[in-house]
Enzyme design. Structure first.
Site, PDB file in Angstrom:
ATOM      1  N   ILE A  17       0.856  -1.186   0.000  1.00 57.13           N
ATOM      2  CA  ILE A  17       0.000   0.000   0.000  1.00 57.13           C
ATOM      3  C   ILE A  17       0.895   1.239   0.000  1.00 57.13           C
ATOM      4  O   ILE A  17       1.713   1.422   0.903  1.00 57.13           O
ATOM      5  CB  ILE A  17      -0.951   0.012   1.203  1.00 57.13           C
ATOM      6  CG1 ILE A  17      -1.820  -1.253   1.190  1.00 57.13           C
ATOM      7  CG2 ILE A  17      -1.819   1.264   1.180  1.00 57.13           C
ATOM      8  CD1 ILE A  17      -2.718  -1.397   2.383  1.00 57.13           C
ATOM      9  N   ASP A  18       0.710   2.071  -0.996  1.00 56.87           N
ATOM     10  CA  ASP A  18       1.528   3.255  -1.186  1.00 56.87           C
ATOM     11  C   ASP A  18       1.371   4.244  -0.037  1.00 56.87           C
ATOM     12  O   ASP A  18       0.290   4.372   0.554  1.00 56.87           O
ATOM     13  CB  ASP A  18       1.126   3.924  -2.505  1.00 56.87           C
ATOM     14  CG  ASP A  18       2.033   5.078  -2.860  1.00 56.87           C
ATOM     15  OD1 ASP A  18       3.164   4.813  -3.312  1.00 56.87           O
ATOM     16  OD2 ASP A  18       1.621   6.241  -2.668  1.00 56.87           O
ATOM     17  N   ALA A  51       2.547  -1.925   4.320  1.00 60.78           N
ATOM     18  CA  ALA A  51       2.159  -0.517   4.254  1.00 60.78           C
ATOM     19  C   ALA A  51       3.416   0.337   4.332  1.00 60.78           C
ATOM     20  O   ALA A  51       4.224   0.166   5.241  1.00 60.78           O
ATOM     21  CB  ALA A  51       1.214  -0.172   5.400  1.00 60.78           C
ATOM     22  N   GLU A  52       3.572   1.235   3.375  1.00 57.37           N
ATOM     23  CA  GLU A  52       4.734   2.129   3.397  1.00 57.37           C
ATOM     24  C   GLU A  52       4.307   3.524   3.827  1.00 57.37           C
ATOM     25  O   GLU A  52       3.136   3.882   3.711  1.00 57.37           O
ATOM     26  CB  GLU A  52       5.435   2.168   2.042  1.00 57.37           C
ATOM     27  CG  GLU A  52       4.700   2.880   0.952  1.00 57.37           C
ATOM     28  CD  GLU A  52       5.509   3.018  -0.324  1.00 57.37           C
ATOM     29  OE1 GLU A  52       6.676   2.597  -0.377  1.00 57.37           O
ATOM     30  OE2 GLU A  52       4.958   3.556  -1.289  1.00 57.37           O
ATOM     31  N   GLY A  53       5.253   4.272   4.376  1.00 57.53           N
ATOM     32  CA  GLY A  53       4.949   5.626   4.810  1.00 57.53           C
ATOM     33  C   GLY A  53       4.447   5.710   6.238  1.00 57.53           C
ATOM     34  O   GLY A  53       3.816   6.688   6.621  1.00 57.53           O
TER      35      GLY A  53
END
Length: 95
Positions: A17-18, A51-53
């Site tokens: 997930i961006d 999940a990134e960020g």
């Protein structure tokens, strides 16, 4: 930014997930809903979710509650040179 049709056509094992969804999911209900839905959709498709960020403990807790398998982001660690990675891993594992 991929088409949903690729989920069934490619031999995927993970859904990433961006950060554009994760970064503001705690303050924007639509992003929160989309993120939760993506994680829920991944389960029946036998996809693990990354999940990134991730920038806060609250991000981690919410993602964990929804069943997210892995996270990455500045809350975990900032980018570092390879020479620093081993020491970071040792200190993180011991804490």
């Amino acid at each position: 930014y991929s088409s949903f049709s690729y989920i069934t056509q490619l031999p995927l094992s993970k859904l990433k997930i961006d950060q554009s969804f994760i970064r503001n999911m705690l303050t924007e209900p639509k992003l929160c809903n989309v993120t939760e839905t993506m994680i829920a959709m991944a389960g029946p498709l036998s996809l693990s979710v990354i999940a990134e960020g991730v920038e806060s403990h609250e991000h981690i807790q919410r993602l964990k509650d929804w069943g997210c398998d892995e996270v990455q982001g500045y809350h975990i660690a900032k980018p570092m040179p390879l020479e620093s990675l081993n020491q970071w891993l040792i200190s993180t594992t011991l804490n």
